[in-house]
Scaffold this motif. Structure first.
Motif, PDB file in Angstrom:
ATOM      1  N   ASN A  69       0.804  -1.213   0.000  1.00 51.69           N
ATOM      2  CA  ASN A  69       0.000   0.000   0.000  1.00 51.69           C
ATOM      3  C   ASN A  69       0.837   1.262   0.000  1.00 51.69           C
ATOM      4  O   ASN A  69       0.342   2.338  -0.300  1.00 51.69           O
ATOM      5  CB  ASN A  69      -0.953   0.013   1.202  1.00 51.69           C
ATOM      6  N   ALA A  70       2.119   1.173   0.329  1.00 52.89           N
ATOM      7  CA  ALA A  70       2.965   2.361   0.355  1.00 52.89           C
ATOM      8  C   ALA A  70       3.144   2.949  -1.038  1.00 52.89           C
ATOM      9  O   ALA A  70       3.391   4.135  -1.186  1.00 52.89           O
ATOM     10  CB  ALA A  70       4.330   2.021   0.944  1.00 52.89           C
ATOM     11  N   MET A  71       3.025   2.121  -2.071  1.00 54.89           N
ATOM     12  CA  MET A  71       3.192   2.627  -3.435  1.00 54.89           C
ATOM     13  C   MET A  71       1.937   3.412  -3.815  1.00 54.89           C
ATOM     14  O   MET A  71       0.924   2.850  -4.181  1.00 54.89           O
ATOM     15  CB  MET A  71       3.428   1.485  -4.432  1.00 54.89           C
ATOM     16  N   LYS A  72       2.029   4.744  -3.706  1.00 59.36           N
ATOM     17  CA  LYS A  72       0.863   5.601  -3.908  1.00 59.36           C
ATOM     18  C   LYS A  72       0.586   5.878  -5.387  1.00 59.36           C
ATOM     19  O   LYS A  72      -0.539   5.940  -5.805  1.00 59.36           O
ATOM     20  CB  LYS A  72       1.079   6.941  -3.199  1.00 59.36           C
ATOM     21  N   GLN A  73       1.636   6.106  -6.155  1.00 58.32           N
ATOM     22  CA  GLN A  73       1.484   6.432  -7.563  1.00 58.32           C
ATOM     23  C   GLN A  73       1.735   5.173  -8.374  1.00 58.32           C
ATOM     24  O   GLN A  73       2.660   4.440  -8.109  1.00 58.32           O
ATOM     25  CB  GLN A  73       2.494   7.504  -7.984  1.00 58.32           C
ATOM     26  N   ASN A  74       0.932   4.952  -9.407  1.00 52.12           N
ATOM     27  CA  ASN A  74       1.061   3.732 -10.185  1.00 52.12           C
ATOM     28  C   ASN A  74       0.599   4.005 -11.610  1.00 52.12           C
ATOM     29  O   ASN A  74      -0.557   4.311 -11.831  1.00 52.12           O
ATOM     30  CB  ASN A  74       0.211   2.649  -9.524  1.00 52.12           C
ATOM     31  N   LEU A  75       1.493   3.937 -12.567  1.00 57.16           N
ATOM     32  CA  LEU A  75       1.161   4.180 -13.960  1.00 57.16           C
ATOM     33  C   LEU A  75       1.591   2.994 -14.799  1.00 57.16           C
ATOM     34  O   LEU A  75       2.648   2.424 -14.583  1.00 57.16           O
ATOM     35  CB  LEU A  75       1.890   5.425 -14.478  1.00 57.16           C
ATOM     36  N   VAL A  76       0.774   2.618 -15.767  1.00 57.19           N
ATOM     37  CA  VAL A  76       1.111   1.499 -16.641  1.00 57.19           C
ATOM     38  C   VAL A  76       0.846   1.900 -18.077  1.00 57.19           C
ATOM     39  O   VAL A  76      -0.131   2.562 -18.374  1.00 57.19           O
ATOM     40  CB  VAL A  76       0.242   0.258 -16.317  1.00 57.19           C
ATOM     41  N   PHE A  77       1.740   1.491 -18.968  1.00 58.22           N
ATOM     42  CA  PHE A  77       1.508   1.659 -20.390  1.00 58.22           C
ATOM     43  C   PHE A  77       1.937   0.386 -21.075  1.00 58.22           C
ATOM     44  O   PHE A  77       3.012  -0.130 -20.807  1.00 58.22           O
ATOM     45  CB  PHE A  77       2.308   2.832 -20.969  1.00 58.22           C
ATOM     46  N   SER A  78       1.113  -0.135 -21.943  1.00 62.70           N
ATOM     47  CA  SER A  78       1.462  -1.346 -22.670  1.00 62.70           C
ATOM     48  C   SER A  78       1.025  -1.179 -24.112  1.00 62.70           C
ATOM     49  O   SER A  78      -0.069  -0.696 -24.386  1.00 62.70           O
ATOM     50  CB  SER A  78       0.744  -2.545 -22.053  1.00 62.70           C
ATOM     51  N   THR A  79       1.898  -1.577 -25.038  1.00 64.14           N
ATOM     52  CA  THR A  79       1.532  -1.525 -26.442  1.00 64.14           C
ATOM     53  C   THR A  79       0.771  -2.781 -26.797  1.00 64.14           C
ATOM     54  O   THR A  79       0.743  -3.738 -26.033  1.00 64.14           O
ATOM     55  CB  THR A  79       2.785  -1.405 -27.334  1.00 64.14           C
ATOM     56  N   ASN A 135       5.091  -4.003 -28.775  1.00 64.36           N
ATOM     57  CA  ASN A 135       5.041  -5.108 -27.814  1.00 64.36           C
ATOM     58  C   ASN A 135       5.810  -4.831 -26.528  1.00 64.36           C
ATOM     59  O   ASN A 135       6.203  -5.760 -25.838  1.00 64.36           O
ATOM     60  CB  ASN A 135       5.547  -6.400 -28.452  1.00 64.36           C
ATOM     61  N   ALA A 136       6.062  -3.586 -26.218  1.00 64.45           N
ATOM     62  CA  ALA A 136       6.792  -3.224 -25.003  1.00 64.45           C
ATOM     63  C   ALA A 136       5.804  -2.786 -23.923  1.00 64.45           C
ATOM     64  O   ALA A 136       4.712  -2.328 -24.218  1.00 64.45           O
ATOM     65  CB  ALA A 136       7.774  -2.101 -25.294  1.00 64.45           C
ATOM     66  N   LEU A 153      10.287  -2.530 -16.880  1.00 69.25           N
ATOM     67  CA  LEU A 153      10.282  -2.530 -18.344  1.00 69.25           C
ATOM     68  C   LEU A 153      10.270  -3.960 -18.879  1.00 69.25           C
ATOM     69  O   LEU A 153      10.999  -4.819 -18.364  1.00 69.25           O
ATOM     70  CB  LEU A 153      11.528  -1.827 -18.887  1.00 69.25           C
ATOM     71  N   TRP A 154       9.477  -4.194 -19.918  1.00 73.91           N
ATOM     72  CA  TRP A 154       9.450  -5.471 -20.608  1.00 73.91           C
ATOM     73  C   TRP A 154       9.410  -5.172 -22.098  1.00 73.91           C
ATOM     74  O   TRP A 154       8.621  -4.352 -22.549  1.00 73.91           O
ATOM     75  CB  TRP A 154       8.199  -6.277 -20.248  1.00 73.91           C
ATOM     76  N   GLY A 155      10.265  -5.811 -22.880  1.00 73.54           N
ATOM     77  CA  GLY A 155      10.247  -5.597 -24.320  1.00 73.54           C
ATOM     78  C   GLY A 155      11.471  -6.172 -25.000  1.00 73.54           C
ATOM     79  O   GLY A 155      12.213  -6.973 -24.437  1.00 73.54           O
TER      80      GLY A 155
END
Length: 175
Positions: A69-79, A135-136, A153-155
């Motif tokens: 729960n300490a992780m307040k900010q969370n952003l995700v982007f996937s192609t 696909n990253a 990061l994944w790609g």
């Protein structure tokens, strides 16, 4: 080897990802897991290898769930994933997707403003629709309490080279 094994759901909670994402990493061979009956188990060492560092020490709550729960900010982007289909094999990665790389970048002592600037820039880069970003996936987290900024990061190898050259440049430009 401490013999600690995690379920897919525990790994999903640790990384703040959906359990289906973790199942996808296992299916793609990105995350090593073993099948125990009908359940997948991920060894602590394999999870640390996947994350690029130690698994955070988290104590389970009264229900046995591990929380970040300490992780307040969370952003995700996937192609989107470009796959071809074969009648005999099902979904098969295109030829240029034969090698996939994952890494975690930890940036310590980062202000919220610096986190926002860097994450917005990285998301804009991912939106550029360049071929190297096909696909990253990028997953970004920030903990305001500890001022820890994590970039997952994944790609492809080319994607990783590109991102690994961009992040240090963004760290230099703190003005």
């Amino acid at each position: 080897m401490d013999g600690k094994f995690y379920t897919i759901y525990e790994v999903a909670q640790l990384l703040e990802l959906h359990h289906k994402t973790i199942r996808g990493f296992i299916a793609d061979g990105r995350l090593k897991a073993i099948k125990a009956g009908k359940q997948w188990r991920i060894a602590r060492e394999d999870l640390e290898l996947f994350m690029g560092g130690e698994v955070p020490s988290r104590s389970p709550d009264e229900h046995g769930h591990i929380s970040m729960n300490a992780m307040k900010q969370n952003l995700v982007f996937s192609t989107t994933q470009n796959t071809t289909f074969s009648a005999t094999q099902g979904a098969v990665p295109a030829a240029n997707e034969s090698i996939s790389v994952s890494t975690v970048i930890d940036i310590k002592e980062t202000s919220k403003e610096n986190f926002e600037r860097i994450s917005n820039t990285l998301l804009a880069v991912m939106n550029s629709k360049g071929e190297v970003y096909a696909n990253a996936t990028i997953h970004i987290k920030y903990d305001e309490e500890t001022k820890l900024f994590k970039i997952f990061l994944w790609g492809s190898i080319d994607f990783m080279k590109e991102m690994m050259s961009i992040v240090p440049l963004l760290m230099e430009d703190k003005n």
